[in-house]
Design a protein around this motif. Structure first.
Motif, PDB file in Angstrom:
ATOM      1  N   HIS A 191     -14.078   7.472   1.463  1.00 25.22           N
ATOM      2  CA  HIS A 191     -13.391   6.466   2.281  1.00 25.22           C
ATOM      3  C   HIS A 191     -11.909   6.794   2.429  1.00 25.22           C
ATOM      4  O   HIS A 191     -11.087   6.328   1.623  1.00 25.22           O
ATOM      5  N   PRO A 192     -11.491   7.518   3.452  1.00 24.71           N
ATOM      6  CA  PRO A 192     -10.056   7.743   3.634  1.00 24.71           C
ATOM      7  C   PRO A 192      -9.280   6.465   3.907  1.00 24.71           C
ATOM      8  O   PRO A 192      -8.062   6.414   3.678  1.00 24.71           O
ATOM      9  N   GLU A 193      -9.971   5.425   4.374  1.00 27.30           N
ATOM     10  CA  GLU A 193      -9.294   4.154   4.686  1.00 27.30           C
ATOM     11  C   GLU A 193      -9.077   3.274   3.458  1.00 27.30           C
ATOM     12  O   GLU A 193      -8.349   2.272   3.530  1.00 27.30           O
ATOM     13  N   PHE A 194      -9.680   3.610   2.325  1.00 28.95           N
ATOM     14  CA  PHE A 194      -9.559   2.782   1.121  1.00 28.95           C
ATOM     15  C   PHE A 194      -8.321   3.182   0.318  1.00 28.95           C
ATOM     16  O   PHE A 194      -8.207   4.311  -0.155  1.00 28.95           O
ATOM     17  N   THR A 195      -7.423   2.227   0.148  1.00 29.22           N
ATOM     18  CA  THR A 195      -6.256   2.401  -0.708  1.00 29.22           C
ATOM     19  C   THR A 195      -6.626   2.121  -2.162  1.00 29.22           C
ATOM     20  O   THR A 195      -7.727   1.635  -2.461  1.00 29.22           O
ATOM     21  N   ALA A 196      -5.689   2.388  -3.054  1.00 29.95           N
ATOM     22  CA  ALA A 196      -5.895   2.043  -4.459  1.00 29.95           C
ATOM     23  C   ALA A 196      -6.124   0.544  -4.621  1.00 29.95           C
ATOM     24  O   ALA A 196      -6.949   0.119  -5.445  1.00 29.95           O
ATOM     25  N   GLN A 197      -5.430  -0.276  -3.821  1.00 29.91           N
ATOM     26  CA  GLN A 197      -5.602  -1.722  -3.897  1.00 29.91           C
ATOM     27  C   GLN A 197      -7.028  -2.130  -3.518  1.00 29.91           C
ATOM     28  O   GLN A 197      -7.602  -3.045  -4.111  1.00 29.91           O
TER      29      GLN A 197
END
Length: 226
Positions: free
Chosen positions: A172-178
């Protein structure tokens, strides 16, 4: 250039106001590439009129399995084949990766090796790229004419090119650490082993290469403008 986002799931209710829904995560990731976006919540049976409604297409992740019996999956698979036949660019991420493979003749299964959660490093066209992941299902049989361009020891078929205008990626490139932290709290506990979740938490502060991979996604989507 109009990009149609086919949203196949929803982010957790607890964080949607702050982090957005899955479609909005991609509009942020691809911000700056000159696109206009239309989001179709296909998981809620909101479909475009056809492949010509956009210049390029993107399919999001989902909590659902590509092999599950949902009324919106067959029309989504038909739309995928129509996009291919119209020679329009298409990018699929996680569930999107899996449903494209399935719609075009591949096979998806629940991986008996367990879950990939959080930061993972992939060999992508010979370069080491770190991206966040959240999946157990994997593509185990490739569609005809598919070429693997991304893999690691855990996920052999992590990225596929089908022709020159369809690109799919398992992480998931769209998933941040948050977002990974939220998924651990609201969807992981009790469903995924504590060891896997703890390891993912340990990696939350590490750098990922989301922007670099977003440029690769844009290279594909831009083929709709040629």
């Amino acid at each position: 250039m109009r990009i149609g986002i086919l949203q196949t799931g929803h982010s957790p209710d607890e964080v949607r106001d702050d982090l957005g829904d899955y479609g909005q995560m991609f509009t942020r990731l691809l911000d700056g590439h000159g696109y206009d976006f239309t989001i179709y919540s296909v998981v809620d049976n909101q479909f475009p009129d056809g492949p010509g409604a956009a210049d390029g297409w993107l399919i999001t992740g989902s909590k659902h399995g590509a092999y599950e019996d949902h009324d919106w999956i067959p029309p989504l698979e038909e739309l995928i084949r129509d996009i291919r036949d119209a020679n329009l660019p298409l990018v699929g991420v996680c569930f999107g990766h899996q449903i494209i493979a399935q719609a075009l003749g591949g096979k998806v299964e629940k991986f008996d090796g367990g879950w990939a959660v959080g930061r993972q490093v992939y060999d992508i066209n010979g370069e080491k790229i770190a991206l966040n992941a959240w999946h157990q299902d994997q593509v185990v049989k490739l569609p005809e004419d598919a070429r693997v361009f991304a893999s690691n020891d855990f996920c052999e078929n992590a990225g596929l090119m089908i022709g020159d205008k369809i690109m799919t990626i398992q992480p998931h490139p769209e998933f941040t650490a948050q977002m990974i932290d939220a998924l651990i709290k609201y969807r992981g506990r009790g469903n995924i082993s504590d060891d896997v979740l703890s390891h993912a938490e340990d990696g939350l502060a590490q750098v990922i290469d989301a922007d670099k991979f977003a440029d690769q996604m844009a290279d594909i989507l831009n083929k709709g403008d040629r």
